[in-house]
Design a protein around this motif. Sequence first.
Motif, short mmCIF file in Angstrom:
data_model
loop_
_atom_site.label_atom_id
_atom_site.label_comp_id
_atom_site.label_asym_id
_atom_site.label_seq_id
_atom_site.Cartn_x
_atom_site.Cartn_y
_atom_site.Cartn_z
N GLY A 12 -95.70 -52.18 24.88
CA GLY A 12 -96.44 -51.02 24.42
C GLY A 12 -95.56 -50.14 23.55
O GLY A 12 -94.36 -50.41 23.36
N ARG A 13 -96.12 -49.09 23.05
CA ARG A 13 -95.36 -48.20 22.18
C ARG A 13 -94.18 -47.55 22.90
O ARG A 13 -93.12 -47.33 22.29
CB ARG A 13 -96.28 -47.10 21.63
N ALA A 17 -90.27 -47.69 21.64
CA ALA A 17 -89.51 -46.47 21.34
C ALA A 17 -88.13 -46.50 21.99
O ALA A 17 -87.21 -45.79 21.54
CB ALA A 17 -90.28 -45.24 21.80
N MET A 18 -87.95 -47.32 23.03
CA MET A 18 -86.67 -47.39 23.72
C MET A 18 -85.70 -48.38 23.09
O MET A 18 -84.54 -48.45 23.48
CB MET A 18 -86.91 -47.76 25.19
N VAL A 19 -86.18 -49.16 22.11
CA VAL A 19 -85.31 -50.14 21.48
C VAL A 19 -84.30 -49.42 20.58
O VAL A 19 -84.68 -48.66 19.69
CB VAL A 19 -86.12 -51.14 20.62
N PRO A 32 -86.19 -47.78 12.47
CA PRO A 32 -86.62 -47.89 13.87
C PRO A 32 -88.04 -48.46 13.96
O PRO A 32 -88.93 -48.07 13.20
CB PRO A 32 -86.59 -46.44 14.37
N HIS A 33 -88.24 -49.40 14.89
CA HIS A 33 -89.56 -50.01 15.04
C HIS A 33 -90.65 -48.95 15.26
O HIS A 33 -91.73 -49.02 14.67
CB HIS A 33 -89.58 -50.96 16.25
N CYS A 34 -90.35 -47.99 16.12
CA CYS A 34 -91.36 -46.99 16.47
C CYS A 34 -91.75 -46.13 15.27
O CYS A 34 -92.90 -45.70 15.15
CB CYS A 34 -90.88 -46.11 17.63
N GLU A 35 -90.80 -45.89 14.36
CA GLU A 35 -91.11 -45.07 13.19
C GLU A 35 -92.04 -45.81 12.24
O GLU A 35 -92.89 -45.19 11.58
CB GLU A 35 -89.83 -44.65 12.48
#
Length: 241
Positions: A12-13, A17-19, A32-35
């Motif tokens: 999940g998102r 975000a923790m990666v 960043p993946h989450c960005e």
Amino acid sequence: MGLMMSEGKFVGRDEIAMVPTPTATASWKPVPHCEVIDAVTDVVKAHNWQILDEQYGLARDGQRMFGVMRINRTSSTEWSRCIGIRNSHDRTLAVGLAAGLSVICCSNLCLGGSMVLKRRHTSRIELNGLVLEAVNALELEFLTLENVAEELKIDELNDDEVRASLVVAAERQAIPSCDILTVWKEFKHPRHEEFVEPTRWSLLNAFTETAKKYSPARADQCYRSLTRLFGLDGKPAELWK
């Protein structure tokens, strides 16, 4: 939705975000993946589109991220539009978005030509701007993909044409040669009655049904190869010259 994870895992998102993002260098600035996901979300909402569903996966210990975001921007009853998302921290994949169709009856994913973004990013504002440009450009790719899909549905194939196409697809590494028989069986005896007619559309779905067992990275390679082979990018198909 078509995103499969035989290698890696669904996430999940929050987990994305923790990666951790690697330290940038003078010539390489990882995103960043989450960005990337947040930027696409912001642009989708700015277009007043609704996110119907989303699915994400991480592979190679979080170094590669793949996602599919299904949106309500379509009038078809056979498929929904979706945006394919990919990013990497190991320099193997550029940040990319692709127009896609998620076939409703089987959740197969068909992707058009990838829209690769620039690698250098110095701020979230710049990333948002790049994603906005890409999503605006994807509108034309959505229309192209839908028009090609309609054409594929009316073009029938005989068995010899299918056999030759499977060999070409293996040569182009869309599928490994060991899956030629798998795709053939799916085409001849489809698990979904919508693909009983021996058309190019049914053959494409036989490929994408097989691709469900692949890792995200291998599926990405398969989709990109199928794009050219079937002419999903609007250019002449390479399977039938």
